[in-house]
Each structure stands twice: as structure tokens, then as C-alpha cells.
Write an enzyme that holds these catalytic residues in place. Sequence first.
Site, PDB file in Angstrom:
ATOM      1  N   GLY A   1      96.879  58.602  58.125  1.00  0.00           N
ATOM      2  CA  GLY A   1      97.102  57.421  57.324  1.00  0.00           C
ATOM      3  C   GLY A   1      95.957  57.051  56.405  1.00  0.00           C
ATOM      4  O   GLY A   1      95.126  57.887  56.032  1.00  0.00           O
ATOM      5  N   CYS A   2      95.878  55.769  56.048  1.00  0.00           N
ATOM      6  CA  CYS A   2      94.975  55.308  55.005  1.00  0.00           C
ATOM      7  C   CYS A   2      93.499  55.431  55.381  1.00  0.00           C
ATOM      8  O   CYS A   2      92.641  55.458  54.502  1.00  0.00           O
ATOM      9  CB  CYS A   2      95.282  53.852  54.652  1.00  0.00           C
ATOM     10  SG  CYS A   2      96.910  53.604  53.921  1.00  0.00           S
ATOM     11  N   ASN A   3      93.182  55.474  56.672  1.00  0.00           N
ATOM     12  CA  ASN A   3      91.786  55.597  57.079  1.00  0.00           C
ATOM     13  C   ASN A   3      91.292  57.039  57.039  1.00  0.00           C
ATOM     14  O   ASN A   3      90.096  57.305  57.193  1.00  0.00           O
ATOM     15  CB  ASN A   3      91.581  55.049  58.486  1.00  0.00           C
ATOM     16  CG  ASN A   3      92.530  55.654  59.506  1.00  0.00           C
ATOM     17  OD1 ASN A   3      93.621  55.123  59.687  1.00  0.00           O
ATOM     18  ND2 ASN A   3      92.152  56.742  60.161  1.00  0.00           N
ATOM     19  N   ALA A   4      92.191  58.011  56.813  1.00  0.00           N
ATOM     20  CA  ALA A   4      91.888  59.424  57.050  1.00  0.00           C
ATOM     21  C   ALA A   4      90.835  60.001  56.116  1.00  0.00           C
ATOM     22  O   ALA A   4      90.189  60.997  56.461  1.00  0.00           O
ATOM     23  CB  ALA A   4      93.162  60.255  56.953  1.00  0.00           C
TER      24      ALA A   4
END
Length: 377
Positions: free
Chosen positions: A147-150
Site C-alpha cells: 500500500g501507500c507506505n510501501a
Amino acid sequence: MPQPGLTARREFLHPRIVGVGTAVSPTSYSQQEVLDAFAITDPRVRSVFLNSAIERRHLTLPAVDATGARVAEPQGDLLAKHKQLAITMGADALRACLKRAGADLADLRHLCCVTSTGFLTPGLSALLIRELGIDRHCSRSDIVGMGCNAGLNALGVVSGWAAAHPGELAVVLCTEACSAAYAMDSTMRTAVVNSLFGDGAGAVALLAGERTGERAGEPTGEQAGAAEAEEGPRLLKFASCIIPEAIGAMRYDWDRDLARFSFFLDPQIPYVVGAHAEIVVDRLLAGTGLRRSDISHWLVHSGGKKVIDAVGVNLGLTRYDMRHTTGVLRDYGNVSSGSFLFSYERLLDEGVTQPGEFGVLMTMGPGSTLETALVQW
């Protein structure tokens, strides 16, 4: 007892960011144009779109039928869309990144590809190596589904690779075809997601020590100038914080009603993330002798207006601190894992960073997770 000079050796091998590049899909839409395209009339849904602090997003919308309505895209078509967009945008971002690093494809020794908007085997790294004619001996890795933290997860892993291979160029490439991950049913259930995400790719190049001349060759002329101009900060430290009790608050799973994968965002997630922002930043700065007031540059994931506001309030950040975060959200929406690289590129283009200054990179996403990195110019 530590060997004399060991600390200095480790310090020297902190990888440095030496280039960044971004790319988007060809067509952008205003929020009003997206509403019109799907004939959304529900005033509650329209309010979510029009009060999102987003002006435009790059999207690849489904084709129209004879009546002008957008046709339904089965999951197979969405996967094909992801593959095409992720490769095209990824290749453009990779080339732009290498250009700013004063390098070319022949210099690349490790390619890590990050995506959460589709699944491919073989992964994007293999497909891009074939597509671009990259050296078949280039090592590779793929981070899928985080997701967006990756983007920061990948940066931490690849910085370790770079430190273990001094002089060899590594690139983290985040390429997210969010147009391939939509479930458009014009309801409030999907309104937040559908009002938020856009297509985009960001790439960042890492190097520990001096570039290996015998492999890469010494850059000359324009390349040498680019390499010097784009010499960026060292990656000093990473810190993470997962919130297990909010593991289902952000997810991408199968929607039985729509027969496709679909994003879900809990309305409370901005406040959950904001409440944990201090915890992870304090952990990042612990043992460094730094306080938050010593951080000159903050590059926070453009996760959405409420997320940005919650993080800003909890960390005591100013509008100026968050200017690139909010600017990227305004112009591109949330482009998932690569959003922070769009902000980093804008910071570089400003030319305001000074030697010795510190910066914090922050992303957040499913898990629920916050990721941070401390850098120094």
C-alpha cells in the site's frame, strides 16, 4: 571492542539519494469532470469529491458506450490496465530519475519495483528489465501489496543493498495504476476512495560511496553536471510503527458484490494515523540528539486532506512545512506509494536545501502502518 574507524566507515556507507523522477498517465481530470463522467448526482458523494482539496488527478477512465456511459471493466481488463500503465509510467519515471542522477540504464545494478494496484508474475522488475533492455545481470526485487507506505519500506530494504554494494547504483520504483483499482458504484461506500487516488510513478536512485568507475564509467559533460547538481541527502535512519488494532482500516480485497478487488478506507483512519505520528517520529529521532524543531524539511505522504491535517496537528507542523504534501495532493491526488517522491522532487526543484540540514520522510498505509526516514543533506 569496535575496531578504530568502524563508526566512520558505517557513516561513509550511508547511501545517498542521487536522483528522483516522476511520471503520470496521459490524461488528467478535475473532480467535477470525474463526477460528470460517471453521472454521479448524489449530493453526499459529490460533496466528498468537491471538498477533497484535490483539483486534478491523472486517470485512465473506462471507454464509453453508444449512449456515452462508461462501460464496466471486468477484473481481467483492470489487471491488463495495471500492467500497461505500470510499465509505461514506471519506465518514464525510471528514465527521468537516472537522468537526474547523471546515469543511464547501463549503470543500474538493482531495481526494486513497488505496486499495490495489481498483481503480476513475473513481477514488474522483470517486465521492465525486458522492456528497457536493462542488463540481464541486474538484481531485482518486487514489493507488492503493502500500500501507500510501501515506498519507504522499499527504501529501507534497498538502502541496505546499496550499503552492501558500495559504488553500485540502485533504484526504488513505485508505480501505481490506481485507475486499475477502482470499484465505481456511485455510493458513499466507495466515494472516499474514488475521490482520492490517481495514477502516478516515482523513482529514487541510491548510491553508497563513489560510483564504480570500472562498471559505470566516469560521467562527463552534462552527465557530470547532473550528478553533481542532484547530489542529495544521506539516509541515516528508519523507524516504523504498526497499529495492529487497525489492521482492517485500510485494505484492498475482493468485493463480492462488484466481482472485483476494491479499496476500503475506514473514515476514522486519519485520526488513528495522526494519533500515532508522534510515536514513530520520536522513535526515529531517539538517540540522534535531534528534536522536531531541528528538522528543516518534512515530506509527508499525500494521503488525503484529513490525514494531512491530523499528522500536521499532532506533529505541530506548519502549512509551509506541509506545502509539498498539500501541493501534490492538489495536483495529482493520492498516487499511493510514490506520493512522497513527488514531494521530494518539488523540494529539490525549489533549491532551498542547505548542507547539514535534516529532513523527515513519512508515509502511512495498510497495516495500519507509519514509516519514516531521517535524511541529512
